[in-house]
Scaffold this active site. Structure first.
Site, short mmCIF file in Angstrom:
data_model
loop_
_atom_site.label_atom_id
_atom_site.label_comp_id
_atom_site.label_asym_id
_atom_site.label_seq_id
_atom_site.Cartn_x
_atom_site.Cartn_y
_atom_site.Cartn_z
N GLU A 36 8.44 -6.89 13.34
CA GLU A 36 7.70 -5.83 14.13
C GLU A 36 9.21 -5.24 14.80
OE1 GLU A 36 5.38 -3.95 12.13
OE2 GLU A 36 4.84 -6.25 11.08
N TYR A 119 0.39 -1.07 17.91
CA TYR A 119 1.30 -1.10 17.01
C TYR A 119 1.08 -2.42 16.78
CZ TYR A 119 3.52 -1.65 13.05
OH TYR A 119 4.33 -2.26 11.81
N ASP A 137 1.04 2.93 12.09
CA ASP A 137 2.05 3.14 12.64
C ASP A 137 2.09 4.93 11.64
OD1 ASP A 137 1.78 3.30 9.81
OD2 ASP A 137 4.22 2.82 9.82
N CYS A 192 3.86 8.25 -0.31
CA CYS A 192 2.96 9.45 0.56
C CYS A 192 3.89 9.56 1.97
CB CYS A 192 1.51 9.17 0.97
SG CYS A 192 0.59 10.02 1.66
N CYS A 199 2.61 12.33 -5.40
CA CYS A 199 1.72 11.93 -5.80
C CYS A 199 1.18 11.79 -6.79
CB CYS A 199 1.52 13.58 -5.83
SG CYS A 199 1.47 14.56 -3.61
N CYS A 202 0.11 7.96 -7.46
CA CYS A 202 -0.30 7.32 -5.62
C CYS A 202 -1.68 7.05 -6.20
CB CYS A 202 -0.44 9.14 -5.23
SG CYS A 202 -1.54 8.11 -4.06
N CYS A 208 -7.69 11.34 -2.51
CA CYS A 208 -6.85 12.28 -1.83
C CYS A 208 -7.71 13.61 -1.04
CB CYS A 208 -5.70 12.17 -2.11
SG CYS A 208 -4.29 13.26 -0.94
#
Length: 292
Positions: A36, A119, A137, A192, A199, A202, A208
DNA sequence: TACGCGTGGCC
DNA sequence: TGGCCAAGCGT
């Protein structure tokens, strides 16, 4: 985000997520934390080899804490933002000394460690320990802006508002919430995306809000793109690169070669000293910290 | 809240 | 080519 969409997103994650080593079943809190920190503003492809080296060389916080700052900065290589390496080194020292050499699982305890912010604390709690925590994030902010708010992109960040946005639809069930957090990030990273979202593939396309609104353009304030060429950041990077590439301390004349403007050069060297990224030896040479 | 902080790849 | 982008943090 509706329950069926959450189901589909988690299902998509289980079949389509990248096979990253810090997600392996035998992952440790330490491995997740190192990943991270490295991934803050640095792409996965560049982190992968360095993360592998670090986990082999320093398999526990106490091992990293025992290394010198200079060794750590060399091993950090060119991941960028080397202050992250010093903060991780410091965090490892605290974890070794005060937490039994085990990365904490509690968000507030994690937040108290150097280099760990809103985060990263929640990412470690969720991804290493399966805790329920909104992990927000830049990817998640973009996904929420589109799928939930119907906007083309996220506006300026606000930690309080961003956390509340995700908290509002995070499932009560802990492992499910943790999995959704990972899925939201992965969706933002793979589907995304900022430019040219995919899309058509997705998993939450039908739910959405951005689709339903006709995919309007982003209308918020323009995002400030930071310059690099000619900035202190570039000069600091050049100075550090000399020290990383040299065995022992170097004379200032050697550092002077990297940038022609002496004023900016000296200001940057001073700032590196202030940040603890460079040290001056008793005989006036310059070195990575702890390497003389 | 806005800014400074590295580096490199992509279109 | 060069702007844009990449799992933020600390001040």
């Amino acid at each position: 985000m509706r329950e069926p969409a959450i189901d589909r997103l988690i299902g998509w994650f289980e079949t389509s997520a990248r096979d990253l080593p810090w997600r392996a079943p035998d992952r440790t809190g330490w491995g997740v934390l190192v990943s991270e920190i490295m991934l803050q503003q640095t792409p996965v492809a560049r982190v992968l080899p360095i993360w592998q080296e670090w986990l082999e060389r320093w398999p526990a916080p106490s091992a990293l804490a025992a290394a010198s700052q200079g060794e750590v900065l060399r091993a950090w290589g060119k991941l960028g933002y080397p202050r992250r390496a010093l903060r991780l080194h410091a965090a490892a020292g605290v974890i070794a000394a005060e937490h039994g050499d085990v990365v904490p699982s509690d968000v507030d305890t994690l937040l108290a460690l150097p280099g760990i912010g809103a985060y990263t604390a929640r990412a470690v709690a969720a991804f290493a320990y399966g805790r329920r925590a909104p992990v927000v994030d830049t990817n998640v902010r973009r996904v929420v802006a589109r799928a939930v708010h119907g906007a083309g992109d996220a506006g300026p960040p606000s930690t309080t508002r961003d956390l509340a946005d995700v908290e509002a639809f995070l499932p009560a069930d802990e492992p499910r919430a943790a999995k959704l957090s990972a899925a939201l990030m992965e969706l933002g990273a793979l589907v995304c995306t900022a430019r040219t979202p995919r899309c058509a593939v997705c998993p939450v396309h039908d739910d959405c809000a951005w689709q339903h609104a006709g995919r309007p353009e982003y209308t918020g304030p323009a995002k400030a793109v930071q310059k690099f060429a000619g900035t202190d950041r570039q000069v600091r990077g050049l100075l550090l690169d000399v020290l990383r590439g040299t065995e022992g301390p170097v004379e200032k004349a050697r550092l002077d070669l990297v940038w022609s403007q002496s004023g900016q050069r000296d200001r940057c060297l001073d700032s590196l000293l202030v940040d603890g990224l460079v040290e001056q030896t008793s005989d006036g040479l310059f070195a990575l910290p702890g390497e003389h």
